[in-house]
Motif scaffolding. Structure first.
Motif, PDB file in Angstrom:
ATOM      1  N   ILE A 171      -9.401   6.139   5.252  1.00  0.00           N
ATOM      2  CA  ILE A 171     -10.097   6.845   4.168  1.00  0.00           C
ATOM      3  C   ILE A 171     -11.121   5.911   3.517  1.00  0.00           C
ATOM      4  O   ILE A 171     -12.263   6.307   3.247  1.00  0.00           O
ATOM      5  CB  ILE A 171      -9.081   7.375   3.126  1.00  0.00           C
ATOM      6  N   ALA A 172     -10.720   4.644   3.314  1.00  0.00           N
ATOM      7  CA  ALA A 172     -11.648   3.677   2.705  1.00  0.00           C
ATOM      8  C   ALA A 172     -12.869   3.458   3.604  1.00  0.00           C
ATOM      9  O   ALA A 172     -14.002   3.404   3.122  1.00  0.00           O
ATOM     10  CB  ALA A 172     -10.928   2.357   2.438  1.00  0.00           C
ATOM     11  N   ILE A 173     -12.649   3.360   4.915  1.00  0.00           N
ATOM     12  CA  ILE A 173     -13.760   3.161   5.849  1.00  0.00           C
ATOM     13  C   ILE A 173     -14.662   4.397   5.868  1.00  0.00           C
ATOM     14  O   ILE A 173     -15.893   4.287   5.876  1.00  0.00           O
ATOM     15  CB  ILE A 173     -13.234   2.848   7.272  1.00  0.00           C
ATOM     16  N   VAL A 233       0.844  -1.201   0.000  1.00  0.00           N
ATOM     17  CA  VAL A 233       0.000   0.000   0.000  1.00  0.00           C
ATOM     18  C   VAL A 233       0.880   1.253   0.000  1.00  0.00           C
ATOM     19  O   VAL A 233       0.630   2.218  -0.723  1.00  0.00           O
ATOM     20  CB  VAL A 233      -0.967  -0.009   1.206  1.00  0.00           C
ATOM     21  N   PHE A 270      -6.966   1.060  -5.337  1.00  0.00           N
ATOM     22  CA  PHE A 270      -7.028   2.503  -5.581  1.00  0.00           C
ATOM     23  C   PHE A 270      -7.535   2.745  -7.001  1.00  0.00           C
ATOM     24  O   PHE A 270      -6.980   2.194  -7.948  1.00  0.00           O
ATOM     25  CB  PHE A 270      -5.637   3.128  -5.512  1.00  0.00           C
ATOM     26  N   ILE A 280      -6.184  -3.540  -0.865  1.00  0.00           N
ATOM     27  CA  ILE A 280      -6.626  -2.157  -1.067  1.00  0.00           C
ATOM     28  C   ILE A 280      -6.582  -1.894  -2.560  1.00  0.00           C
ATOM     29  O   ILE A 280      -5.578  -2.187  -3.224  1.00  0.00           O
ATOM     30  CB  ILE A 280      -5.707  -1.151  -0.336  1.00  0.00           C
ATOM     31  N   TYR A 305      -6.752  12.306  -8.839  1.00  0.00           N
ATOM     32  CA  TYR A 305      -7.134  11.969  -7.477  1.00  0.00           C
ATOM     33  C   TYR A 305      -7.225  10.458  -7.379  1.00  0.00           C
ATOM     34  O   TYR A 305      -7.262   9.756  -8.384  1.00  0.00           O
ATOM     35  CB  TYR A 305      -8.453  12.632  -7.081  1.00  0.00           C
ATOM     36  N   CYS A 306      -7.252   9.957  -6.173  1.00  0.00           N
ATOM     37  CA  CYS A 306      -7.436   8.513  -6.012  1.00  0.00           C
ATOM     38  C   CYS A 306      -8.521   8.244  -4.976  1.00  0.00           C
ATOM     39  O   CYS A 306      -8.783   9.050  -4.091  1.00  0.00           O
ATOM     40  CB  CYS A 306      -6.130   7.813  -5.631  1.00  0.00           C
ATOM     41  N   ILE A 348     -15.941  11.006  -1.475  1.00  0.00           N
ATOM     42  CA  ILE A 348     -14.681  11.714  -1.226  1.00  0.00           C
ATOM     43  C   ILE A 348     -13.581  11.170  -2.120  1.00  0.00           C
ATOM     44  O   ILE A 348     -13.657  10.054  -2.621  1.00  0.00           O
ATOM     45  CB  ILE A 348     -14.228  11.612   0.253  1.00  0.00           C
ATOM     46  N   CYS A 380      -9.041  11.390  -2.430  1.00  0.00           N
ATOM     47  CA  CYS A 380      -7.843  11.834  -1.740  1.00  0.00           C
ATOM     48  C   CYS A 380      -6.721  12.066  -2.731  1.00  0.00           C
ATOM     49  O   CYS A 380      -6.681  11.469  -3.806  1.00  0.00           O
ATOM     50  CB  CYS A 380      -7.429  10.865  -0.642  1.00  0.00           C
ATOM     51  N   VAL A 411      -4.772   4.968   4.772  1.00  0.00           N
ATOM     52  CA  VAL A 411      -5.540   4.560   3.587  1.00  0.00           C
ATOM     53  C   VAL A 411      -6.771   3.763   4.014  1.00  0.00           C
ATOM     54  O   VAL A 411      -7.873   3.961   3.484  1.00  0.00           O
ATOM     55  CB  VAL A 411      -4.650   3.741   2.620  1.00  0.00           C
ATOM     56  N   LYS A 412      -6.595   2.874   4.990  1.00  0.00           N
ATOM     57  CA  LYS A 412      -7.741   2.106   5.478  1.00  0.00           C
ATOM     58  C   LYS A 412      -8.793   3.046   6.070  1.00  0.00           C
ATOM     59  O   LYS A 412     -10.008   2.865   5.854  1.00  0.00           O
ATOM     60  CB  LYS A 412      -7.283   1.079   6.524  1.00  0.00           C
ATOM     61  N   ARG A 468     -15.357   6.381   3.573  1.00  0.00           N
ATOM     62  CA  ARG A 468     -16.220   6.397   2.387  1.00  0.00           C
ATOM     63  C   ARG A 468     -17.538   5.685   2.695  1.00  0.00           C
ATOM     64  O   ARG A 468     -18.603   6.096   2.229  1.00  0.00           O
ATOM     65  CB  ARG A 468     -15.532   5.718   1.206  1.00  0.00           C
ATOM     66  N   PRO A 475      -9.538   5.111  -2.495  1.00  0.00           N
ATOM     67  CA  PRO A 475      -9.190   3.771  -2.012  1.00  0.00           C
ATOM     68  C   PRO A 475     -10.425   2.996  -1.554  1.00  0.00           C
ATOM     69  O   PRO A 475     -11.371   3.575  -1.031  1.00  0.00           O
ATOM     70  CB  PRO A 475      -8.269   4.060  -0.824  1.00  0.00           C
ATOM     71  N   ALA A 476     -10.398   1.693  -1.786  1.00  0.00           N
ATOM     72  CA  ALA A 476     -11.491   0.825  -1.349  1.00  0.00           C
ATOM     73  C   ALA A 476     -10.920  -0.536  -0.962  1.00  0.00           C
ATOM     74  O   ALA A 476      -9.834  -0.915  -1.412  1.00  0.00           O
ATOM     75  CB  ALA A 476     -12.513   0.660  -2.469  1.00  0.00           C
ATOM     76  N   PHE A 477     -11.639  -1.234  -0.118  1.00  0.00           N
ATOM     77  CA  PHE A 477     -11.244  -2.592   0.229  1.00  0.00           C
ATOM     78  C   PHE A 477     -11.722  -3.547  -0.860  1.00  0.00           C
ATOM     79  O   PHE A 477     -12.762  -3.337  -1.486  1.00  0.00           O
ATOM     80  CB  PHE A 477     -11.852  -3.009   1.569  1.00  0.00           C
TER      81      PHE A 477
END
Lengths: 115, 115
Positions: free
Chosen positions: B56-58, A49, A91, A89, A71-72, B70, B72, B53-54, B60, A74-76
């Protein structure tokens, strides 16, 4: 000017590991974004990451001088590696002014910002 | 609808370490974004970047159901910790539809998307 924010003509995928070179990944990101291709980066583990985030930060330096901001998001993502469930993760990297940018589909990346 | 993308009424700062709880940081991010405050997250080291990063993902997941997406933007930042120069990653987190969102300044986060 279209209000469709979910329209993605193409998406390139990059898998980044903790041993990936951020500069090389950044070059790949910048190349795809210039070609009008959205980029998905997948990374598993803190080291991976971290390299992915560094790559995105470096690619901003490649793209910003030619007028493209990115921009990015992030998601699980649940993935399977060697039969084991892991949480990755993912992006999504996109140009920041998608709605304001006139892009020729499949062009070599001639962008013009209409604002 | 304003085209000014660089207008930031307020910015909240969060320092995230490798021991920070992503869920707690996510709550802080969501709270500030709802209040119309941009968020800057600073993290040093792979573990800290991963937690950020986690988070930011949460966050969302907290904001998406109320209509706020959102994004980043990561950047490098040279900082000094205990007299030593370190390179931090600084994430700027902002609502994705700033230009299309009508926001009352200082309100408790009543958003309406005009598209």
């Amino acid at each position: 000017m279209s209000n469709s924010t979910e329209h993605r003509p193409e998406t390139g995928c990059l898998k980044v590991s903790s041993k990936s070179s951020p500069a090389s990944v950044a070059g790949a990101i910048a190349g795809m974004i210039k070609d009008g291709v959205s980029v998905e980066i997948q990374s598993v583990g803190a080291g991976a990451v971290n390299q992915a985030v560094k790559a995105i930060a470096i690619s901003r330096g490649f793209l910003s001088p030619i007028g493209i901001e990115i921009y990015c998001v992030p998601a699980f993502a649940d993935i399977v590696i060697d039969g084991e469930y892991r949480t990755a993760i993912r992006f999504t990297v996109e140009p920041r002014y998608t709605r304001g940018v006139q892009r020729e589909s499949g062009s070599s990346g001639e962008f013009s910002i209409d604002e």
